[in-house]
Design an enzyme around this catalytic site. Structure first.
Site, PDB file in Angstrom:
ATOM      1  N   ASP A   1       0.865  -1.187   0.000  1.00  0.00           N
ATOM      2  CA  ASP A   1       0.000   0.000   0.000  1.00  0.00           C
ATOM      3  C   ASP A   1       0.893   1.225   0.000  1.00  0.00           C
ATOM      4  O   ASP A   1       1.949   1.242   0.632  1.00  0.00           O
ATOM      5  CB  ASP A   1      -0.976  -0.010   1.176  1.00  0.00           C
ATOM      6  CG  ASP A   1      -0.288  -0.092   2.531  1.00  0.00           C
ATOM      7  OD1 ASP A   1       0.099   0.959   3.074  1.00  0.00           O
ATOM      8  OD2 ASP A   1      -0.153  -1.219   3.052  1.00  0.00           O
TER       9      ASP A   1
ATOM     10  N   ASP B   1      -9.817   3.086   5.719  1.00  0.00           N
ATOM     11  CA  ASP B   1      -8.688   3.020   6.647  1.00  0.00           C
ATOM     12  C   ASP B   1      -9.112   3.736   7.923  1.00  0.00           C
ATOM     13  O   ASP B   1      -9.163   4.970   7.980  1.00  0.00           O
ATOM     14  CB  ASP B   1      -7.478   3.703   6.000  1.00  0.00           C
ATOM     15  CG  ASP B   1      -6.264   3.767   6.924  1.00  0.00           C
ATOM     16  OD1 ASP B   1      -6.375   3.359   8.093  1.00  0.00           O
ATOM     17  OD2 ASP B   1      -5.209   4.242   6.465  1.00  0.00           O
TER      18      ASP B   1
ATOM     19  N   GLU C   1      -8.300   3.859  11.991  1.00  0.00           N
ATOM     20  CA  GLU C   1      -7.243   3.443  12.913  1.00  0.00           C
ATOM     21  C   GLU C   1      -6.985   4.525  13.937  1.00  0.00           C
ATOM     22  O   GLU C   1      -7.688   5.548  13.979  1.00  0.00           O
ATOM     23  CB  GLU C   1      -5.967   3.160  12.116  1.00  0.00           C
ATOM     24  CG  GLU C   1      -5.499   4.346  11.284  1.00  0.00           C
ATOM     25  CD  GLU C   1      -4.183   4.094  10.572  1.00  0.00           C
ATOM     26  OE1 GLU C   1      -3.131   4.183  11.249  1.00  0.00           O
ATOM     27  OE2 GLU C   1      -4.200   3.792   9.362  1.00  0.00           O
TER      28      GLU C   1
END
Length: 294
Positions: free
Chosen positions: A85, A174, A176
């Protein structure tokens, strides 16, 4: 009668001429440097808004939980179907070299929050495609900036769309540790569950695909309260930087689909460190994920 000839240019002093040449050279060097990889800030240092990347929260918070583990680099499991990524931090990437090194898939940062677009997304997304790397886009969530549906729409409109072309993976949420502040972005576990579900619902309405969720066990368990509400909807991409045979996964998910096992990997064609990932299955199953087939 007036003359239409341009006046003769004034002769520049020798010192000024040399300074101009030097300035031009420095400008060219600066331009070249802009395409190279730039090292992210050291662990524990805050990022500027819009510059977050996968795993940024873990670094900023200094490895908030032992289960997430340190990045172990070469000790990590580099077998199986491999991927990476990337974001603007990797600079200019030679995607042909990446594919020739055995990397089969990649997710590329497209957006963040409600107003940030990654500067290198277009080049990376098309470069990976033409090199034969199965690629997709990811969105770095900022749940304190807006509702989930708003960010899903922003993502889908700026790189997160999907098409069945054998080379496009579904988009990634994403979500987090917050690299800019409080771990859970100031939301309660109930509010966070609602935010994630709203993002998923809006993204699926725009693209027809279930969004992939990238997270860590510690963040998910803490900020969603061990929520099981997404296990039947979203494939899990878990970050667990370890040399173990398998990752620690968040409560509520039966298994992992993708595992980010290190943040200090290296791949030909990419300058500096790059996150390395492993797909939980064969290439045929990776293509099934890309094409939304059983």
């Amino acid at each position: 009668m007036l003359s239409h000839r341009s006046p003769s240019p004034r002769r520049r002093p020798k010192g000024a001429f040399l300074a101009g040449v030097l300035g031009a050279v420095l400008a060219l060097l600066a331009g070249a440097a802009g395409t190279a990889a730039a090292a992210p800030p050291p662990a524990g240092e805050r990022l500027k808004p819009g510059t977050a990347y996968m795993g940024a929260g873990q670094r900023v918070h200094g490895g908030p939980a032992a289960e997430d583990g340190p990045s172990l680099g070469a000790l990590s499991p580099t077998t199986g179907v491999q991927g990476i990524d990337v974001s603007h931090w990797q600079g200019s990437i030679n995607w042909t070299s990446v594919r020739n090194a055995g990397i089969q898939f990649a997710w590329i940062k497209a957006t963040e929050g409600t107003g940030y677009e990654d500067a290198r997304f277009g080049a990376n997304y098309t470069g990976a495609y033409h090199a034969g790397v199965i690629r997709g886009a990811y969105h770095f969530a900022l749940p304190n900036a807006s509702g989930g549906a708003v960010q899903a729409d922003f993502f889908a409109s700026n790189g997160g769309a999907w098409s069945r072309d054998n080379l496009t993976l579904p988009g990634v949420l994403d979500i987090e540790h917050n690299p800019y502040g409080a771990m859970c972005y100031g939301l309660s576990t109930t509010q966070m569950r609602t935010w994630i579900n709203d993002f998923h619902t809006a993204y699926k309405a725009r693209t027809g695909r279930d969004v992939v969720i990238y997270t860590t066990a510690s963040w998910w368990n803490t900020c969603t309260g061990n929520w099981t509400g997404m296990y039947s909807k979203s494939p899990l991409w878990v970050a667990h930087w370890t040399s173990s045979a398998s990752p620690t996964i968040p409560s509520g998910f039966p298994t992992w689909t993708v595992w980010q096992y290190t943040s200090t990997g290296s791949v030909p064609g990419v300058s500096g460190n790059v996150d390395r990932n492993k797909f939980n299955g064969s290439r045929d199953r990776l293509l099934a994920l890309a094409n939304n087939t059983p």
